[in-house]
Design a protein around this motif. Sequence first.
Motif, PDB file in Angstrom:
ATOM      1  N   MET A 171       0.958  -1.324  -0.045  1.00  0.00           N
ATOM      2  CA  MET A 171      -0.003   0.112  -0.112  1.00  0.00           C
ATOM      3  C   MET A 171       0.879   1.395   0.045  1.00  0.00           C
ATOM      4  SD  MET A 171      -2.948   1.075   2.706  1.00  0.00           S
ATOM      5  CE  MET A 171      -1.606   1.765   3.598  1.00  0.00           C
ATOM      6  N   THR A 172       0.264   2.231  -0.673  1.00  0.00           N
ATOM      7  CA  THR A 172       1.128   3.257  -0.785  1.00  0.00           C
ATOM      8  C   THR A 172       1.177   4.339   0.341  1.00  0.00           C
ATOM      9  OG1 THR A 172       1.359   5.538  -1.732  1.00  0.00           O
ATOM     10  CG2 THR A 172      -0.782   4.548  -1.924  1.00  0.00           C
ATOM     11  N   GLU A 173       2.059   5.124   0.505  1.00  0.00           N
ATOM     12  CA  GLU A 173       2.299   5.844   1.799  1.00  0.00           C
ATOM     13  C   GLU A 173       1.681   7.353   1.683  1.00  0.00           C
ATOM     14  OE1 GLU A 173       4.082   5.602   4.926  1.00  0.00           O
ATOM     15  OE2 GLU A 173       3.312   3.591   4.331  1.00  0.00           O
ATOM     16  N   VAL A 174       1.142   7.616   0.525  1.00  0.00           N
ATOM     17  CA  VAL A 174       0.712   8.844   0.331  1.00  0.00           C
ATOM     18  C   VAL A 174      -0.786   8.946   0.808  1.00  0.00           C
ATOM     19  CG1 VAL A 174      -0.395  10.370  -1.606  1.00  0.00           C
ATOM     20  CG2 VAL A 174       1.474   8.785  -2.142  1.00  0.00           C
ATOM     21  N   PRO A 175      -0.846  10.144   1.587  1.00  0.00           N
ATOM     22  CA  PRO A 175      -2.261   9.920   2.410  1.00  0.00           C
ATOM     23  C   PRO A 175      -3.454  10.239   1.411  1.00  0.00           C
ATOM     24  CG  PRO A 175      -0.732  12.030   2.954  1.00  0.00           C
ATOM     25  CD  PRO A 175       0.040  11.199   1.845  1.00  0.00           C
ATOM     26  N   TRP A 176      -4.239   9.473   1.690  1.00  0.00           N
ATOM     27  CA  TRP A 176      -5.623   9.143   0.639  1.00  0.00           C
ATOM     28  C   TRP A 176      -6.195  10.512   0.493  1.00  0.00           C
ATOM     29  CZ3 TRP A 176      -7.839   3.986   2.571  1.00  0.00           C
ATOM     30  CH2 TRP A 176      -6.951   2.867   2.149  1.00  0.00           C
ATOM     31  N   VAL A 177      -6.003  11.480   1.512  1.00  0.00           N
ATOM     32  CA  VAL A 177      -7.122  12.828   1.280  1.00  0.00           C
ATOM     33  C   VAL A 177      -6.261  13.342   0.109  1.00  0.00           C
ATOM     34  CG1 VAL A 177      -8.076  13.198   3.401  1.00  0.00           C
ATOM     35  CG2 VAL A 177      -5.715  13.532   3.342  1.00  0.00           C
ATOM     36  N   GLU A 178      -4.980  13.259  -0.089  1.00  0.00           N
ATOM     37  CA  GLU A 178      -4.367  13.714  -1.130  1.00  0.00           C
ATOM     38  C   GLU A 178      -4.771  13.071  -2.526  1.00  0.00           C
ATOM     39  OE1 GLU A 178      -3.191  16.749  -1.029  1.00  0.00           O
ATOM     40  OE2 GLU A 178      -3.011  17.038   1.147  1.00  0.00           O
TER      41      GLU A 178
ATOM     42  N   GLY B 145     -19.595  14.182   9.580  1.00  0.00           N
ATOM     43  CA  GLY B 145     -19.833  14.955   8.440  1.00  0.00           C
ATOM     44  C   GLY B 145     -18.610  15.238   7.855  1.00  0.00           C
ATOM     45  N   ASP B 146     -17.498  15.211   8.441  1.00  0.00           N
ATOM     46  CA  ASP B 146     -16.133  15.467   7.862  1.00  0.00           C
ATOM     47  C   ASP B 146     -15.357  14.144   7.127  1.00  0.00           C
ATOM     48  OD1 ASP B 146     -13.419  15.995   7.792  1.00  0.00           O
ATOM     49  OD2 ASP B 146     -13.101  16.890   9.675  1.00  0.00           O
ATOM     50  N   LEU B 147     -15.362  14.361   5.671  1.00  0.00           N
ATOM     51  CA  LEU B 147     -14.948  13.592   4.828  1.00  0.00           C
ATOM     52  C   LEU B 147     -13.394  13.380   5.033  1.00  0.00           C
ATOM     53  CD1 LEU B 147     -15.564  11.369   2.863  1.00  0.00           C
ATOM     54  CD2 LEU B 147     -15.462  13.118   0.977  1.00  0.00           C
ATOM     55  N   ARG B 148     -12.677  14.484   5.543  1.00  0.00           N
ATOM     56  CA  ARG B 148     -11.333  14.319   5.615  1.00  0.00           C
ATOM     57  C   ARG B 148     -11.065  13.322   6.776  1.00  0.00           C
ATOM     58  NH1 ARG B 148     -10.053  19.086   7.366  1.00  0.00           N
ATOM     59  NH2 ARG B 148      -9.384  20.136   5.508  1.00  0.00           N
ATOM     60  N   ALA B 149     -11.566  13.604   7.876  1.00  0.00           N
ATOM     61  CA  ALA B 149     -11.324  12.790   9.084  1.00  0.00           C
ATOM     62  C   ALA B 149     -11.686  11.320   8.820  1.00  0.00           C
ATOM     63  CB  ALA B 149     -12.376  13.182  10.235  1.00  0.00           C
ATOM     64  N   ALA B 150     -12.585  11.132   8.018  1.00  0.00           N
ATOM     65  CA  ALA B 150     -13.292   9.811   7.752  1.00  0.00           C
ATOM     66  C   ALA B 150     -12.126   9.068   6.857  1.00  0.00           C
ATOM     67  CB  ALA B 150     -14.579   9.736   6.842  1.00  0.00           C
ATOM     68  N   ILE B 151     -11.471   9.715   5.678  1.00  0.00           N
ATOM     69  CA  ILE B 151     -10.725   9.105   4.871  1.00  0.00           C
ATOM     70  C   ILE B 151      -9.392   8.701   5.534  1.00  0.00           C
ATOM     71  CG2 ILE B 151      -9.330   9.653   2.718  1.00  0.00           C
ATOM     72  CD1 ILE B 151     -11.460  11.209   1.560  1.00  0.00           C
ATOM     73  N   ASN B 152      -9.084   9.587   6.420  1.00  0.00           N
ATOM     74  CA  ASN B 152      -7.872   9.413   7.522  1.00  0.00           C
ATOM     75  C   ASN B 152      -7.884   8.074   8.264  1.00  0.00           C
ATOM     76  OD1 ASN B 152      -6.310  11.338   6.335  1.00  0.00           O
ATOM     77  ND2 ASN B 152      -6.988  13.069   7.820  1.00  0.00           N
ATOM     78  N   ASP B 153      -9.274   7.978   8.873  1.00  0.00           N
ATOM     79  CA  ASP B 153      -9.641   6.947   9.584  1.00  0.00           C
ATOM     80  C   ASP B 153      -9.562   5.443   8.823  1.00  0.00           C
ATOM     81  OD1 ASP B 153      -9.723   8.401  12.074  1.00  0.00           O
ATOM     82  OD2 ASP B 153     -11.819   8.488  12.042  1.00  0.00           O
TER      83      ASP B 153
END
Length: 495
Positions: free
Chosen positions: A1-8, A192-200
């Motif tokens: 799995m890649t290390e790039v943050p998924w939010v990016e 409601g925070d998609l950034r938080a969800a993707i990070n989780d």
Amino acid sequence: MTEVPWVEKYRPRRLSEMINQTKALGQVRAWIEAWLHGNPPKKKALILAGPPGTGKTATVYAIAREYGFEIIELNASDERTFEKVERYVQAAYTLDILGKRRKLIFLDEADNMEPSGAREIAKLIDRARNPIIMSANHYWEVPREVRNKAQIVEYKRLTQRDIIKGLVRILHAEGLTVPKEVLYEIAKRANGDLRAAINDLQTVVSGGVEDAADVLAYRDTEKSVFQALAQLFATDNAKRAKMVVLGVDMFPHELLQWIDENLPYVYYKPEDIARAYEALSRADIYLGRAQRTGNYGLWKYATDMMTAGVAVAGVKRKGFVRIYPPKTIKLLTESKEERSLRDSVLRKIMKEMHMAKLEALETLNVLKAIFEYNPDMAAHFVVYLDLDLKEVEFIVGDGEKARTIWGKSMNIEKKLKERGELEEHVRVAAERESEKEAEPEEGEGAEEETAEEISEEELQKAEEEIESVEESGEKIDKPKKKGKQATLFDFLGKS
Ligand SMILES: Nc1ncnc2c1ncn2[C@@H]1O[C@H](COP(=O)(O)OP(=O)(O)OP(=O)(O)O)[C@@H](O)[C@H]1O
């Protein structure tokens, strides 16, 4: 799995990839097209306002890509922003003539501007030849002079369904699956925070989904403190420094530890580091005094010292400062022994307090603070949860403190035992008496009547004795164990 943050990695490239927000996107598109048609809109600035992680920044990047703008991204809370904006507002015109890419100025955190900065930005908006887009979580906190010159575009909090849609899209692209319950849990917590969800989601997937609940629980505390500390270390403003930690769900001594361990990465001049540590040590003195005297009003002064005191200590390193969790809180990297101790403490909390694992994890964090600062109350928990010395050491993280608490818990145990023996003694005496009286007559009714007469006298005496034991020292009440879930308030209310 890649290390790039998924939010990016999965930041929407085009407006059509954005989830929900149709109304907002229509407004932004119309506004930007007005610029392109050589007919700048009446309001030359836009404020994208709404909760975190709902697509405000993503919109700006997608629109810039679609319409060929170069983004100049600046932080509105930075005092130097004004000069930079000025430079771009001026320079952009010439660049346009030379056929370079158009510039779009993006000011993040417009709700965090200094009043003086706000006046300057308002003037620049009047002169702007380029679109200025701002982003804010609370548009009413954007200074009025700026607000008046801008068109507001509202972003909605995303629904759980939206969040799940965003997560599923990423899982598809990555060729991964996770159990449905985990997805729902992440979506629920994200609020409601998609950034938080993707990070989780990324954390859960990289940590193995069996531990999903644990990972999520730790992230909950860490997320807000990371954000708060990043803001704390970015400001020289005492007032703002105090504000940024207000929403952090953490006891002051924990916060102190986070600040303490991250300080050396923030300041680089020895005298500044020394000043910052001096502020921290004063905070520590306040915390100690609060603990000794029980005057928890002192927590406020301690927090002021560790935030404002640290923020104004000197010249900070420029640019991005990475925040590290202190060793004691970094539960995910505990040794095997610590992990097994944590699990046994958790099991006891779950059993005795009738809690699910996640609640038990939260309770454990609270217990850590209580064990650190209130040994008397901690001792009650030791008895109640039937903890052994090693488990107490794990919770408090300090051998000496653990032994103090342990000693106190032994005293409570002793008193509980005395009380138990007394009650047993009274019970046996009462029974013996009732048997004696009941002998001539058989039958339940008679037995009950006689037993009542005798036990009243005996019990009266016993109660007096019990009271004298109770008065002699610690309270020995336990919260109700059975039936209803016991909460920390059962204890907190008693001391
Ligand atoms: N509506 C959305 N549609 C698609 N992706 C989104 C949406 N909202 C958020 N995201 C995802 O979450 C990430 C973070 O969102 P974004 O940076 O746009 O949040 P924001 O609204 O600007 O938050 P903040 O107020 O904290 O700056 C994006 O990179 C994207 O991956």
